[in-house]
Motif scaffolding. Structure first.
Motif, PDB file in Angstrom:
ATOM      1  N   TYR A 220       9.824   8.904   6.547  1.00  0.00           N
ATOM      2  CA  TYR A 220       9.190   9.848   5.754  1.00  0.00           C
ATOM      3  C   TYR A 220       7.959  10.455   6.745  1.00  0.00           C
ATOM      4  O   TYR A 220       7.520  11.634   6.735  1.00  0.00           O
ATOM      5  N   PHE A 221       7.234   9.577   7.295  1.00  0.00           N
ATOM      6  CA  PHE A 221       6.182   9.842   8.402  1.00  0.00           C
ATOM      7  C   PHE A 221       6.746  10.528   9.530  1.00  0.00           C
ATOM      8  O   PHE A 221       5.960  10.814  10.599  1.00  0.00           O
ATOM      9  N   GLY A 222       7.818  10.340   9.954  1.00  0.00           N
ATOM     10  CA  GLY A 222       8.468  10.789  11.407  1.00  0.00           C
ATOM     11  C   GLY A 222       8.224   9.829  12.343  1.00  0.00           C
ATOM     12  O   GLY A 222       8.151  10.342  13.532  1.00  0.00           O
ATOM     13  N   ILE A 223       8.107   8.700  11.988  1.00  0.00           N
ATOM     14  CA  ILE A 223       7.888   7.572  12.913  1.00  0.00           C
ATOM     15  C   ILE A 223       9.368   6.765  13.504  1.00  0.00           C
ATOM     16  O   ILE A 223       9.952   6.659  12.887  1.00  0.00           O
ATOM     17  N   GLY A 224       9.451   6.819  14.797  1.00  0.00           N
ATOM     18  CA  GLY A 224      10.866   6.559  15.398  1.00  0.00           C
ATOM     19  C   GLY A 224      11.003   5.051  15.138  1.00  0.00           C
ATOM     20  O   GLY A 224       9.790   4.214  15.223  1.00  0.00           O
ATOM     21  N   LEU A 225      12.000   4.573  14.957  1.00  0.00           N
ATOM     22  CA  LEU A 225      12.040   3.174  14.640  1.00  0.00           C
ATOM     23  C   LEU A 225      13.524   2.589  14.935  1.00  0.00           C
ATOM     24  O   LEU A 225      14.497   3.174  14.471  1.00  0.00           O
ATOM     25  N   LYS A 226      13.490   1.554  15.789  1.00  0.00           N
ATOM     26  CA  LYS A 226      14.904   0.696  15.869  1.00  0.00           C
ATOM     27  C   LYS A 226      14.429  -0.601  14.890  1.00  0.00           C
ATOM     28  O   LYS A 226      13.900  -1.725  15.328  1.00  0.00           O
ATOM     29  N   HIS A 227      15.065  -0.410  13.610  1.00  0.00           N
ATOM     30  CA  HIS A 227      14.890  -1.346  12.491  1.00  0.00           C
ATOM     31  C   HIS A 227      15.221  -2.764  13.222  1.00  0.00           C
ATOM     32  O   HIS A 227      16.220  -2.818  13.384  1.00  0.00           O
TER      33      HIS A 227
ATOM     34  N   ASN B  10      12.017   1.519   7.144  1.00  0.00           N
ATOM     35  CA  ASN B  10      12.553   2.529   7.627  1.00  0.00           C
ATOM     36  C   ASN B  10      12.486   3.708   6.789  1.00  0.00           C
ATOM     37  O   ASN B  10      12.507   4.824   7.418  1.00  0.00           O
ATOM     38  N   VAL B  11      12.490   3.475   5.383  1.00  0.00           N
ATOM     39  CA  VAL B  11      12.103   4.673   4.519  1.00  0.00           C
ATOM     40  C   VAL B  11      10.839   5.269   4.837  1.00  0.00           C
ATOM     41  O   VAL B  11      10.702   6.530   4.964  1.00  0.00           O
ATOM     42  N   ILE B  12       9.840   4.602   5.053  1.00  0.00           N
ATOM     43  CA  ILE B  12       8.375   4.888   5.156  1.00  0.00           C
ATOM     44  C   ILE B  12       8.419   5.544   6.451  1.00  0.00           C
ATOM     45  O   ILE B  12       7.763   6.680   6.626  1.00  0.00           O
ATOM     46  N   ALA B  13       8.905   4.779   7.446  1.00  0.00           N
ATOM     47  CA  ALA B  13       8.802   5.533   8.844  1.00  0.00           C
ATOM     48  C   ALA B  13       9.418   6.948   8.954  1.00  0.00           C
ATOM     49  O   ALA B  13       8.890   7.824   9.560  1.00  0.00           O
TER      50      ALA B  13
ATOM     51  N   MET C 208       0.737  -1.234   0.098  1.00  0.00           N
ATOM     52  CA  MET C 208      -0.176   0.036   0.010  1.00  0.00           C
ATOM     53  C   MET C 208       0.755   1.435  -0.115  1.00  0.00           C
ATOM     54  O   MET C 208       0.591   2.380  -0.631  1.00  0.00           O
ATOM     55  N   GLY C 209       1.991   1.150   0.736  1.00  0.00           N
ATOM     56  CA  GLY C 209       2.846   2.428   0.783  1.00  0.00           C
ATOM     57  C   GLY C 209       3.600   2.570  -0.590  1.00  0.00           C
ATOM     58  O   GLY C 209       3.597   3.752  -1.249  1.00  0.00           O
ATOM     59  N   LYS C 210       3.837   1.435  -1.219  1.00  0.00           N
ATOM     60  CA  LYS C 210       4.286   1.475  -2.562  1.00  0.00           C
ATOM     61  C   LYS C 210       3.440   2.068  -3.631  1.00  0.00           C
ATOM     62  O   LYS C 210       3.676   3.019  -4.518  1.00  0.00           O
ATOM     63  N   LYS C 211       2.070   1.767  -3.565  1.00  0.00           N
ATOM     64  CA  LYS C 211       0.860   2.417  -4.289  1.00  0.00           C
ATOM     65  C   LYS C 211       0.596   3.780  -3.970  1.00  0.00           C
ATOM     66  O   LYS C 211       0.611   4.679  -4.890  1.00  0.00           O
ATOM     67  N   ILE C 212       0.560   4.195  -2.690  1.00  0.00           N
ATOM     68  CA  ILE C 212       0.147   5.562  -2.263  1.00  0.00           C
ATOM     69  C   ILE C 212       1.296   6.518  -2.455  1.00  0.00           C
ATOM     70  O   ILE C 212       1.135   7.635  -2.696  1.00  0.00           O
ATOM     71  N   LEU C 213       2.691   6.141  -1.900  1.00  0.00           N
ATOM     72  CA  LEU C 213       3.753   6.868  -1.696  1.00  0.00           C
ATOM     73  C   LEU C 213       4.943   6.771  -2.800  1.00  0.00           C
ATOM     74  O   LEU C 213       5.864   6.522  -2.730  1.00  0.00           O
ATOM     75  N   GLN C 214       4.500   7.091  -4.053  1.00  0.00           N
ATOM     76  CA  GLN C 214       5.133   6.961  -5.160  1.00  0.00           C
ATOM     77  C   GLN C 214       6.164   7.854  -5.308  1.00  0.00           C
ATOM     78  O   GLN C 214       7.320   7.437  -5.959  1.00  0.00           O
ATOM     79  N   GLU C 215       6.256   8.944  -4.576  1.00  0.00           N
ATOM     80  CA  GLU C 215       7.016   9.715  -4.738  1.00  0.00           C
ATOM     81  C   GLU C 215       8.447   9.201  -3.864  1.00  0.00           C
ATOM     82  O   GLU C 215       9.593   9.887  -4.082  1.00  0.00           O
ATOM     83  N   LEU C 216       8.462   8.242  -3.205  1.00  0.00           N
ATOM     84  CA  LEU C 216       9.490   7.783  -2.143  1.00  0.00           C
ATOM     85  C   LEU C 216      10.557   6.811  -3.222  1.00  0.00           C
ATOM     86  O   LEU C 216       9.946   6.164  -4.029  1.00  0.00           O
ATOM     87  N   PRO C 217      11.524   7.056  -2.992  1.00  0.00           N
ATOM     88  CA  PRO C 217      12.713   5.814  -3.794  1.00  0.00           C
ATOM     89  C   PRO C 217      12.551   4.689  -3.507  1.00  0.00           C
ATOM     90  O   PRO C 217      12.988   3.898  -4.142  1.00  0.00           O
TER      91      PRO C 217
ATOM     92  N   ALA D 176      11.782  -6.608  16.700  1.00  0.00           N
ATOM     93  CA  ALA D 176      10.202  -7.083  16.261  1.00  0.00           C
ATOM     94  C   ALA D 176       9.075  -6.345  16.705  1.00  0.00           C
ATOM     95  O   ALA D 176       8.270  -5.794  16.013  1.00  0.00           O
ATOM     96  N   LEU D 177       9.388  -5.808  18.102  1.00  0.00           N
ATOM     97  CA  LEU D 177       8.328  -4.789  18.390  1.00  0.00           C
ATOM     98  C   LEU D 177       8.255  -3.592  17.844  1.00  0.00           C
ATOM     99  O   LEU D 177       7.187  -3.059  17.388  1.00  0.00           O
ATOM    100  N   ASP D 178       9.420  -2.874  17.726  1.00  0.00           N
ATOM    101  CA  ASP D 178       9.351  -1.528  17.165  1.00  0.00           C
ATOM    102  C   ASP D 178       9.071  -1.664  15.635  1.00  0.00           C
ATOM    103  O   ASP D 178       8.197  -0.769  15.154  1.00  0.00           O
ATOM    104  N   ASP D 179       9.039  -2.789  14.798  1.00  0.00           N
ATOM    105  CA  ASP D 179       8.942  -2.883  13.465  1.00  0.00           C
ATOM    106  C   ASP D 179       7.211  -3.030  13.599  1.00  0.00           C
ATOM    107  O   ASP D 179       6.567  -2.464  12.588  1.00  0.00           O
ATOM    108  N   ALA D 180       6.674  -4.064  14.476  1.00  0.00           N
ATOM    109  CA  ALA D 180       5.350  -3.979  14.376  1.00  0.00           C
ATOM    110  C   ALA D 180       4.574  -2.755  14.867  1.00  0.00           C
ATOM    111  O   ALA D 180       3.504  -2.288  14.045  1.00  0.00           O
ATOM    112  N   ARG D 181       5.234  -1.849  15.829  1.00  0.00           N
ATOM    113  CA  ARG D 181       4.749  -0.585  16.164  1.00  0.00           C
ATOM    114  C   ARG D 181       4.651   0.231  14.909  1.00  0.00           C
ATOM    115  O   ARG D 181       3.842   1.164  14.517  1.00  0.00           O
ATOM    116  N   ALA D 182       5.911   0.442  14.260  1.00  0.00           N
ATOM    117  CA  ALA D 182       6.024   1.177  13.076  1.00  0.00           C
ATOM    118  C   ALA D 182       4.958   0.722  11.840  1.00  0.00           C
ATOM    119  O   ALA D 182       4.575   1.672  11.228  1.00  0.00           O
ATOM    120  N   ALA D 183       4.588  -0.241  11.532  1.00  0.00           N
ATOM    121  CA  ALA D 183       3.661  -1.099  10.617  1.00  0.00           C
ATOM    122  C   ALA D 183       2.290  -0.466  11.117  1.00  0.00           C
ATOM    123  O   ALA D 183       1.578  -0.088  10.169  1.00  0.00           O
TER     124      ALA D 183
END
Length: 202
Positions: free
Chosen positions: A135-142, A130-133, A116-125, A145-152
């Motif tokens: 972009y949206f200013g979401i903190g992430l320890k890539h 981690n890239v989408i996070a 869905m991010g690929k479809k909606i955020l076509q401006e991103l490389p 497991a918990l941080d990745d679920a929280r970011a999703a």
């Protein structure tokens, strides 16, 4: 909007080698609970995987196997909308772990924030988590497991806000996708509308 976001980490390239699972529950658009488990995969750990997520064999010693953990996980997943970034990976890990343990698949629908991010955020490389996070200013320890679920979870909420939608199912459909499903006899993929994706359980 209510859903469960998950993220698996694996010990090696085998999809049935889950060694950690992060789970975040969202109710009415708010995170209400978070849980993370280490899982003993009863398999070797590859150095490459350890370098990615930092989980070592000693960290899972004495932790439950997937089979032992499943009675705790099943009621958290059954009948819910499950969200993951690159859901094809996380759903395959779940299926392979269930198959390896001779367990029946739960029944639920699932949503992929990567597609869905690929479809909606076509401006991103790139549309990695981690890239989408970022972009949206979401903190992430890539690759935690918990941080990745929280970011999703946070990414789905941001996509819904951006598209002025309140229902992930309608969001998917409005961009030409149908949610994936898991059921006792097999699964369907999160995929483009009209694409045949039913697969029988082996």
């Amino acid at each position: 909007m209510d859903f469960i976001a998950i993220d698996f980490e694996t010990a090696n390239s085998n999809r049935d080698s889950a060694c950690a699972l992060g789970l975040v529950e969202v109710k009415s658009g708010q995170i209400i609970s978070e849980q993370v488990w280490f899982i003993d995969p009863q398999q070797r750990f590859d150095s490459m995987n350890i370098s990615i997520h930092g989980i070592t064999p000693s960290m899972v010693t004495g932790q439950p196997t997937f089979y032992e953990l499943w009675p705790t996980l099943q009621p958290l997943l059954d009948g819910k909308l499950i969200v993951a970034h690159n859901a094809s990976f996380d759903m395959s890990v779940l299926r392979y772990c269930l198959d390896q343990s001779s367990l029946t698949y739960p029944t639920f629908q699932y949503f992929c924030t990567y597609l869905m991010g690929k479809k909606i955020l076509q401006e991103l490389p790139s549309h990695k988590l981690n890239v989408i996070a970022d972009y949206f200013g979401i903190g992430l320890k890539h690759h935690d497991a918990l941080d990745d679920a929280r970011a999703a979870a946070a990414i789905l909420l941001k996509l819904l806000e951006r598209e002025e939608q309140s229902d992930p199912l309608l969001l998917a459909r409005s961009h030409g996708y149908k949610t994936g499903t898991l059921f006792a006899g097999g699964y369907t993929s999160f995929s483009a509308l009209g694409q045949k994706s039913i697969r029988k359980k082996p």
